[in-house]
Design an enzyme around this catalytic site. Structure first.
Site, PDB file in Angstrom:
ATOM      1  CG  ASP A   9      -1.944  -1.078   1.232  1.00 29.33           C
ATOM      2  OD1 ASP A   9      -2.060  -1.780   0.213  1.00 29.33           O
ATOM      3  OD2 ASP A   9      -2.645  -1.228   2.246  1.00 29.33           O
ATOM      4  CG  ASP A 130     -12.712  -2.822  -0.481  1.00 28.03           C
ATOM      5  OD1 ASP A 130     -12.152  -3.925  -0.602  1.00 28.03           O
ATOM      6  OD2 ASP A 130     -12.327  -1.795  -1.067  1.00 28.03           O
TER       7      ASP A 130
END
Length: 240
Positions: A9, A130
């Site tokens: 990330d 998500d």
């Protein structure tokens, strides 16, 4: 055998991890390229890369990091975060992504998502799902939609989607163990799906449990950076 996909990330060009998607709970771990090279050295072939600046800004920000990792390794990279326009998805592919993960647009602009699915094909488009409190979350997990997980998946599986990255947000970055019951529920409903589990992985035992549950693939990140998973040991287990 479960597919192993380490994650990077990115914020401000650096490798970071958040806790439960909270940008105020950020830990910085250094160079994304150094991490990618280490994954490749051990033998890993896949990389999941998320542009967290992009997810927040609603357009790709860290494309130079994608380009450097794609050009200096042979890793197959799937890239997500900030892909909102035709230009964004072209940037991702032109900078070296083999696949892209699309979440928010599938909720807010389904026609655009369907157009990308048709143009680029199901092999290159991963549907990002998500989940927080059973609802699909969007825009860098800053907003919860009204979409329930299974009907949301059904709609796009019917349209040809074959790969889904499902993150249980309450688990992400917590090292509290993955949401195995959630993933088993998805696989029971859609046994043909290439489901990529994400969130909460804290140990090799967690990955073994996902494998035993029949989950096709797993993304894991924080456990690497916090020293909870030895990448060489994990690779040796998978390739024994």
């Amino acid at each position: 055998m479960i597919e192993l996909i380490p994650a990077i990330d990115i914020i401000n060009g650096q490798c970071v991890r958040l806790t439960k998607g909270d940008y105020d709970q950020k830990t910085v771990y250094g160079s994304p390229l150094d991490m990618a090279l280490e994954f490749e050295r051990i033998g890993y072939q896949r990389l999941h890369m998320v542009d967290l600046d992009g997810a927040k800004s609603k357009h790709i920000v860290n494309s130079p990091v994608l380009r450097s990792c794609a050009s200096e390794t042979s890793l197959t990279i799937d890239f997500g975060g900030g892909i909102k326009t035709d230009e964004d998805i072209e940037i991702a592919f032109s900078h070296g992504a083999s696949m892209v993960t699309i979440g928010s647009i599938a909720v807010t602009e389904p026609d655009r998502f369907m157009g990308w699915l048709e143009k680029y094909g199901a092999e290159r488009i991963i549907l990002g799902a998500d989940v927080r409190n059973g609802k699909i979350s969007i825009n860098g997990w800053k907003e919860d939609s009204t979409e329930d997980l299974l009907p949301f998946l059904q709609k796009y599986i019917d349209a040809g989607v074959s790969k889904v990255l499902c993150t249980e947000i309450s688990k992400d970055g917590t090292l509290a163990g993955p949401a195995i019951d959630l993933y088993k529920k998805v696989m029971k409903a859609y046994p043909q799906l290439h489901l990529i589990a994400s969130g909460g992985v804290s140990s090799i035992d967690d990955i073994k449990a996902l494998d035993a549950a029949g989950i096709p693939a797993v993304v894991f990140g924080k456990a690497i950076y916090e020293g909870k998973i030895n990448l060489q040991e994990l690779w040796d287990w998978q390739n024994a």
